[in-house]
Enzyme design. Structure first.
Site, short mmCIF file in Angstrom:
data_model
loop_
_atom_site.label_atom_id
_atom_site.label_comp_id
_atom_site.label_asym_id
_atom_site.label_seq_id
_atom_site.Cartn_x
_atom_site.Cartn_y
_atom_site.Cartn_z
N LEU A 77 0.87 -1.22 0.03
CA LEU A 77 0.07 -0.02 0.11
C LEU A 77 0.70 1.33 0.09
O LEU A 77 1.77 1.31 0.84
CB LEU A 77 -0.87 -0.20 1.08
CG LEU A 77 -1.73 -1.14 1.55
CD1 LEU A 77 -2.61 -1.12 2.71
CD2 LEU A 77 -2.64 -1.30 0.36
N CYS A 78 0.53 2.08 -0.84
CA CYS A 78 1.48 3.36 -0.96
C CYS A 78 1.24 4.12 0.49
O CYS A 78 0.30 4.51 0.77
CB CYS A 78 0.87 4.38 -2.09
SG CYS A 78 1.68 6.06 -1.97
N ILE A 79 2.44 4.59 0.80
CA ILE A 79 2.13 5.21 2.27
C ILE A 79 1.54 6.42 2.25
O ILE A 79 0.87 6.91 3.14
CB ILE A 79 3.69 5.26 3.09
CG1 ILE A 79 3.45 5.80 4.28
CG2 ILE A 79 4.65 5.97 2.22
CD1 ILE A 79 4.58 5.73 5.28
#
Lengths: 130, 102, 134, 102, 134, 130
Positions: A77-79
């Site tokens: 998941l993209c932070i």
């Protein structure tokens, strides 16, 4: 062949998570490798463990989680996208002073570099979105 | 290098499908998934545009998405091939690159 | 690491959706990987790089100045489609002045925007190895 | 009963704006917000269609959305009025009903 | 409670997005409020009520049979736009047979689908008091 | 005049939450009343308290929360939509056997009837979405 898959939308609202999940299963069934699945934009909502859809509906977040565990997939998941949208793992929640987290097993939170690296390392990069 | 263009939106709703056709090259392949599947049948206002593209490009539709929208394969434009997800994967392997028209 | 031809395809207007902003964030990160990076602006994507954007009335951050920083990150191939501008009543003069500095030419400022017609855009797209769309 | 039609999508990207114009009645008002604001300027491929609608309907644009996309009000089609959010609220009050073309 | 004319506008295809399904959930709930409810199917919304939908290949629940239950909830005005069908290569025969039972006419089954042209659809829309779109 | 506002999309991905927020503020500023704001579809994501956007960006979930508290607004998240997407209050999380909840103060979770009631009770019902 090595695949990276990017998913830009959350579960349910758009079909992209469904399509990507079916595609990922087919990739594995044909003996190819999935280097990484990168969840960007609303795609990060696929990583919540708090979803409880009606009993006769699919539970996409759990299906991704189970697929990851079974095949040892790297689901990222993209932070930055996750922070905007309130998807947190325990460490990140603690660091932000939040009282809860909501990530589901099988996902991890990391930076956008993971997407670019996926594009470099994989033979094919396929995007699913709106 | 042949490219697989993946289109997922109805050509009656968004411009992305037209934009794809305006940029795909001869020898490329086009796969219609999700709402784009509705473009596969004969007799729509988009049929002519798609047939024109088919003179030098291959066009595929994800059969499951077509069926979900109540459209049967016998209504497809001649020359469109229906594939399942395994066929989708094959298309991404056969073409060197892919572009999703979101 | 090997070098690949990456293209970021921008077809959506800014602010109405987040794609323009979050696409730009990926582009900036990609710079660190020393890949051969191109950006395509077509369809409503051309609105992303119009000059004079003012977001005071909508409560969102104006991120258009970030495009001006791309040159500093060696991202200097921004393909913009003529037909997309024309359909929208725009001309190249409506776009920001985006440049990069050529170190091999005494740091001369050179334009990053490459105006192409539809057929040329198709050619550029066909050359890419990794195409990311948002 | 006059209706306020709210359009939020670019006419170059989606069909919703055309669909709105095809269903709005004389005397109705049309407000362009979000990405639809780009339709307000002169000289686009949509200008003629919008001018035709303006012969018997009032057309407004949310000024903040126009400015955000780098388009200045002096480029607007003659007769389009720019409003702020207070003006948006007024339009919903002056018209008996509203329809959002999503 | 007072009675208002409610219209639910359906312009999007099913399964590609959730709007069709979640719109239908609101329609069912609205029945309990005894309002004057109409549904509009235009543009890609006409795909919501095609017959023969089969979702086995996409892993989603086939909810098309729920439209058949609308008559039982006294929701019996489903306006479908002719031009939208024609542009999509569809005819009224491609739509599900949706009916309601008229208790004032010995429970005779009557069609719920009302085929209208664009101008008639505009007239119906103009009569509504609350228009919900998804 | 009395308004009900429906929001169909989550924060950030689409502008609809921004637009609705500005509209709601303008409604109140002009002395009108907001009967209810109903969050449907991905709109339920507006109700998370776990969002931490970059410091220079707006925090939409918090802005809604603060507006609700200041003006005593009724912000309702559709329960069916919230369950699918993993937005939970403490009671619902407990009932579902979940170990965390993520709703932000100022929102409540309830049924779709609240939307229809809003339409009946209000002079105007305005929809914001994709």
């Amino acid at each position: 062949m090595k695949f990276t898959i990017m998913i830009n939308e959350g579960p349910y609202q758009h079909q992209s998570s469904d399509s990507a999940l079916q595609f990922a299963r087919a990739v594995l069934a044909q003996g190819h490798e999935i280097f990484r699945v990168f969840f960007y934009h609303d795609g990060v909502y696929n990583g919540t463990r708090l979803s409880v859809p009606p009993a006769d509906d699919r539970q996409l977040q759990k299906e991704w989680s189970e697929l990851a565990i079974e095949h040892n997939l790297d689901l990222v998941l993209c932070i930055a996208a996750a922070q905007r949208r309130g998807i947190m793992d325990a460490d990140e929640a603690k660091r932000q002073g939040l009282d809860a987290d909501n990530i589901i097993e099988g996902f991890r939170i990391s930076g956008l570099g993971q997407l670019i690296e996926g594009g470099i390392q994989s033979d094919r990069t396929i995007v699913f979105g709106d | 290098m042949a490219m697989l263009h993946i289109v997922n939106k109805s050509p009656f709703e968004r411009v992305s499908f037209r934009s794809c056709l305006n940029h795909a090259k001869p020898g490329d392949s086009i796969l219609m998934i999700e709402d784009a599947a509705v473009a596969a049948i004969e007799g729509t206002s988009f049929t002519e545009k798609l047939k024109e593209a088919m003179t030098d490009k291959s066009v595929y539709v994800l059969g499951g998405d077509l069926a979900a929208r109540g459209l049967s394969e016998d209504r497809m434009i001649d020359g469109i091939k229906s594939v399942d997800y395994a066929g989708f994967v094959d298309l991404t392997v056969e073409n060197e690159t892919t572009q999703s028209w979101l | 690491m090997s070098t690949k031809k990456f293209m970021f395809v921008n077809r959506k207007a800014p602010y109405g959706t987040v794609y323009a902003l979050e696409s730009l964030e990926v582009v900036l990160i990609s710079a660190a990987f020393e890949q051969d990076v191109s950006l395509a602006f077509l369809d409503d994507g051309v609105y992303q790089i119009t000059k004079g954007q003012n977001t005071e009335g909508i409560g969102q951050k104006n991120f258009s100045s970030t495009y001006k920083a791309l040159g500093d990150y060696e991202i200097k191939k921004l393909y913009v489609e003529k037909e997309s501008l024309e359909e929208r009543g725009l001309t190249p003069d409506d776009l920001m002045d985006l440049v990069w500095e050529d170190e091999d030419d005494d740091w001369a400022e050179k334009p990053s925007i490459i105006l192409v017609d539809r057929a040329e855009m198709a050619d550029v797209m066909a050359e890419q190895e990794v195409t990311l769309s948002f």
